[in-house]
Every structure is written in C-alpha cells, then in structure tokens.
Motif scaffolding. Structure first.
Motif, PDB file in Angstrom:
ATOM      1  N   UNK A 146       1.112  -1.018  -0.078  1.00 22.14           N
ATOM      2  CA  UNK A 146      -0.037  -0.034   0.092  1.00 22.14           C
ATOM      3  C   UNK A 146       0.875   1.458   0.065  1.00 22.14           C
ATOM      4  N   UNK A 147       0.301   2.449  -0.337  1.00 21.44           N
ATOM      5  CA  UNK A 147       0.961   3.621  -0.183  1.00 21.44           C
ATOM      6  C   UNK A 147       1.002   3.936   1.002  1.00 21.44           C
ATOM      7  N   UNK A 148       2.028   4.882   1.546  1.00 21.37           N
ATOM      8  CA  UNK A 148       2.156   5.199   2.869  1.00 21.37           C
ATOM      9  C   UNK A 148       0.825   5.601   3.650  1.00 21.37           C
ATOM     10  N   UNK A 149       0.091   6.646   2.662  1.00 21.34           N
ATOM     11  CA  UNK A 149      -1.071   7.262   3.207  1.00 21.34           C
ATOM     12  C   UNK A 149      -2.204   6.288   3.442  1.00 21.34           C
ATOM     13  N   UNK A 181      -9.221   7.005   1.173  1.00 21.12           N
ATOM     14  CA  UNK A 181      -7.930   6.310   1.334  1.00 21.12           C
ATOM     15  C   UNK A 181      -8.014   4.883   1.763  1.00 21.12           C
ATOM     16  N   UNK A 182      -9.240   4.838   2.489  1.00 18.34           N
ATOM     17  CA  UNK A 182      -9.267   3.551   3.264  1.00 18.34           C
ATOM     18  C   UNK A 182     -10.049   2.608   2.012  1.00 18.34           C
ATOM     19  N   UNK A 186      -8.274  -0.806   1.022  1.00 16.27           N
ATOM     20  CA  UNK A 186      -8.888  -1.995   1.293  1.00 16.27           C
ATOM     21  C   UNK A 186      -8.872  -2.880  -0.134  1.00 16.27           C
ATOM     22  N   UNK A 187      -9.111  -2.116  -1.407  1.00 26.51           N
ATOM     23  CA  UNK A 187      -9.255  -2.631  -2.662  1.00 26.51           C
ATOM     24  C   UNK A 187      -7.693  -3.375  -3.036  1.00 26.51           C
ATOM     25  N   UNK A 188      -6.817  -2.592  -2.512  1.00 27.46           N
ATOM     26  CA  UNK A 188      -5.337  -2.976  -3.073  1.00 27.46           C
ATOM     27  C   UNK A 188      -5.052  -4.234  -2.166  1.00 27.46           C
TER      28      UNK A 188
END
Length: 197
Positions: A146-149, A181-182, A186-188
C-alpha cells in the motif's frame, strides 16, 4: 316424551354423514359458503384429533389449518361410495398430524447428530495458531504494497479502532479523503491477498 327425544344413533350418524357429504360436494364445486359450513360442522373434531396426537396447541392449530386447506383443494376427489365424509377428513387429519410428528422427530435427530459430531471434534489449538500466524504474515506483506497514506489510514482504522471521523480528525484531513484512502487501501489489500469480491 323422553323416548321421542332420543333417536336411533345409527340413523343420526347416517343423516350426519349424508349432510357432510352434501356439504363436501358443494365445497368440491368451489362454494366458499359451504366450506365455512363444513368448517363449523367439523373443525372441533378435527382439531381434537390433531391435538391429541401433537399435544402442542400452536402446532395443532397449524396442522388443522393445513388439513382444511387440503380438504378445500382435494374435495373433488372425495368419493362417498368409498366411505363417510367425516372418516375421509379424520384420516387426512391423522396423516397430517403423524407427518408433523415425524418431521419434528427427524429435526431433533438431526440436531442431536450434529451436536454429537460437534462435541466429538477435537479442538486443535496448534493448527489454529499456525493458521492465524500465516494469515497475519500474509496481511503484513500485503500492507507493504500500500502507499504510505493508505497504510496509515488502514492501520489506524482496523488496528487502532478509529472511526472514520476520528481518523479524519487525527490525520487532519477531510472525511471524504479518509474514506477514499480506506477504500483504495482495502481494494489493493484484497487484490494482494487474492480475495474475490
């Protein structure tokens, strides 16, 4: 005078059977008023038989309703030459009550089998611990993708227990940004873990 009031029970029975057969014939023709009349004439006896077999009042009422529905649906098949109308209906009631008893017993037997099976299965604490550890490692690896954010939002929400609004306040960003972001995180994660939606 007393002798005049008391009639021959066989004659009464024959007259009652003839009356019921005539009413049943009208029911077979789709006469709803005749069906009401038939119900009034026979429901006490039919309910009494069902109640003696089932004991439970509510189930007895249900089965009695089923019997009268069956009478309404099958009245055209009644044949007065093969037996009395009341006997035909009482046989139907008896069969329905016995079917309900068998179904209840089968359900209890099935529940007992499942209960015994569940009791005899031994709990394997080691296997469960290994499965949890493996799953935890898979999620940790996927989190690194995931990205940091996204990782920060997912960690605070799911591991930190923060609500969306608490998360927005904590991160100092709008609520819509937190939700995005959530959702994206969650998709990733789902894709990384190979979970189908």
């Amino acid at each position: 005078m007393l002798g005049a009031v008391s009639e021959n029970p066989v004659a009464q029975s024959s007259a009652g059977n003839a009356e019921l057969a005539a009413v049943l014939e009208r029911v077979a023709a789709g006469d709803q008023l005749a069906f009401g009349e038939l119900y009034d004439l026979t429901s006490a006896r039919i309910f009494g038989l069902v109640r003696r077999l089932l004991v439970d009042h509510a189930q007895s009422e249900e089965v009695t309703q089923e019997v009268f529905l069956e009478i309404w649906q099958t009245a055209p098949r009644f044949d007065a030459t093969r037996g009395a109308a009341m006997s035909w209906m009482m046989t139907m009631a008896h069969r329905r009550a016995v079917d309900r008893i068998r179904a209840s017993q089968a359900g209890r037997d099935r529940d007992q089998r499942i209960g015994r099976r569940d009791i005899t299965v031994e709990y394997d604490d080691v296997a469960e611990t290994v499965e949890i550890t493996i799953e935890h490692e898979r999620v940790a690896r996927a989190m690194t993708r995931l990205t940091e954010l996204q990782r920060e939002a997912v960690s605070l929400a799911y591991y930190g227990g923060l609500s969306h609004s608490e998360l927005a306040h904590h991160l100092g960003v709008p609520l819509g940004t937190v939700k995005t972001r959530l959702r994206d995180g969650m998709i990733r994660l789902r894709d990384e873990l190979g979970v189908t939606a």
